[in-house]
Design a protein around this motif. Structure first.
Motif, PDB file in Angstrom:
ATOM      1  N   UNK A 180       0.817  -1.216   0.000  1.00  0.00           N
ATOM      2  CA  UNK A 180       0.000   0.000   0.000  1.00  0.00           C
ATOM      3  C   UNK A 180       0.845   1.257   0.000  1.00  0.00           C
ATOM      4  N   UNK A 181       2.157   1.105   0.033  1.00  0.00           N
ATOM      5  CA  UNK A 181       3.058   2.259  -0.040  1.00  0.00           C
ATOM      6  C   UNK A 181       3.266   2.613  -1.518  1.00  0.00           C
ATOM      7  N   UNK A 182       2.245   3.170  -2.131  1.00  0.00           N
ATOM      8  CA  UNK A 182       2.319   3.465  -3.557  1.00  0.00           C
ATOM      9  C   UNK A 182       2.800   4.875  -3.866  1.00  0.00           C
ATOM     10  N   UNK A 183       3.132   5.642  -2.853  1.00  0.00           N
ATOM     11  CA  UNK A 183       3.692   6.984  -3.063  1.00  0.00           C
ATOM     12  C   UNK A 183       4.417   7.422  -1.797  1.00  0.00           C
ATOM     13  N   UNK A 184       5.315   8.375  -1.972  1.00  0.00           N
ATOM     14  CA  UNK A 184       6.037   8.909  -0.812  1.00  0.00           C
ATOM     15  C   UNK A 184       5.079   9.658   0.109  1.00  0.00           C
ATOM     16  N   UNK A 185       4.064  10.291  -0.481  1.00  0.00           N
ATOM     17  CA  UNK A 185       3.093  11.020   0.334  1.00  0.00           C
ATOM     18  C   UNK A 185       2.355  10.074   1.284  1.00  0.00           C
ATOM     19  N   UNK A 186       1.966   8.916   0.783  1.00  0.00           N
ATOM     20  CA  UNK A 186       1.289   7.942   1.634  1.00  0.00           C
ATOM     21  C   UNK A 186       2.244   7.361   2.665  1.00  0.00           C
TER      22      UNK A 186
END
Length: 287
Positions: A180-186
């Motif tokens: 679920x870590x699909x972006x640095x923002x998340x």
């Protein structure tokens, strides 16, 4: 005085001042109870279906607002300095807490649903009126104001840790299956939750390196968050002791004054020695 500030004409610590303080707190509790109860689905449905219940809620809220308005106007009238009155943040919070009621009345039948929700949100400011009645709460606000540098240091350290560990976690977990870590923002959101030691559990690492990094983040966050907080806590302790010193000095002064009066009135003093109690007669010296 606790509860009544210097702008109120009643004698500090008097019966009327204490009664007014109790009434203010009671109306605050009633107002916040109405504010919370209106959001309950069952109560909201009852209000929508029954005009009588809606009027009861409206009149109760109106009574609270009238009391808050009278309190604010009286403090404005008797304020020694109107300029200092308008400079105080608590007075502006009191004004912002009652203003939505008067604006909401003409907008009640209009279609501005968003505007009404924003205005109702300001009603939560009424709970801040309790600060006026507590020296400890005012002291906390003063300490936070004096600790702006420490708070800024805390925010900077927190932001650096969020960006750093969020980026590391993203590059560790992005290639994992069903990650679920699909972006640095998340990943930064995961760092925010982890560094604050909340741990919602909505986002978590699944790989061994990710779990190791998560453990390091939890440990370092406790250390980094604790360092600035110790400075703030020490400032609060020092300010609290300074606040208690005048009361101790007054009590000690009264005790010393009573003791000195007792030594003068009840027991012989230095001046009330044997010579003072039995002064020599002129006849004996002549002899």
């Amino acid at each position: 005085s606790s509860g009544i500030n210097a702008e109120w004409p009643l004698r500090p610590g008097g019966i009327l001042a204490k009664l007014w303080m109790v009434l203010d707190v009671v109306f605050i509790v009633i107002s916040m109870t109405l504010f919370i109860a209106e959001t309950d689905p069952k109560v909201e449905q009852t209000i929508n279906e029954s005009k009588e219940v809606e009027q009861i809620f409206f009149y109760l809220d109106a009574v609270c607002i009238i009391f808050f308005t009278i309190d604010l106007l009286l403090r404005l009238i008797v304020a020694p300095s109107k300029q200092n009155f308008f400079k105080r943040t608590l007075n502006w919070l009191d004004f912002a807490a009652i203003l939505p009621f008067y604006i909401e009345i003409p907008l009640k039948d209009s279609s501005g649903i968003t505007a009404l929700r924003v205005l109702r949100l300001f009603r939560v400011l009424r709970i801040l009126k309790v600060i006026r009645h507590s020296k400890q709460l005012i002291l906390i606000l003063q300490v936070l104001k004096q600790s702006c540098r420490e708070l800024l240091l805390l925010v900077v350290m927190w932001a650096m840790g969020v960006v750093t560990f969020g980026s590391i976690m993203y590059y560790i977990e992005e290639d994992q299956p069903d990650s679920e870590f699909n972006s640095i923002l998340k990943a930064c959101w995961w760092a925010v939750v982890t560094m604050s030691t909340v741990g919602y559990g909505d986002l978590y690492p699944t790989s061994v390196p990710g779990k190791l990094v998560g453990s390091v983040v939890v440990f370092l966050s406790m250390v980094f968050m604790a360092l600035p907080m110790t400075i703030i806590v020490s400032k609060f302790s020092r300010a609290y002791e300074e606040m208690k010193e005048p009361h101790q000095m007054v009590g000690g002064g009264l005790e010393s004054q009573q003791g000195s009066q007792l030594s003068i009135n009840g027991k012989p003093d230095v001046e009330s020695g044997p010579d003072k109690l039995h002064p020599p007669s002129h006849n004996s010296t002549a002899l």
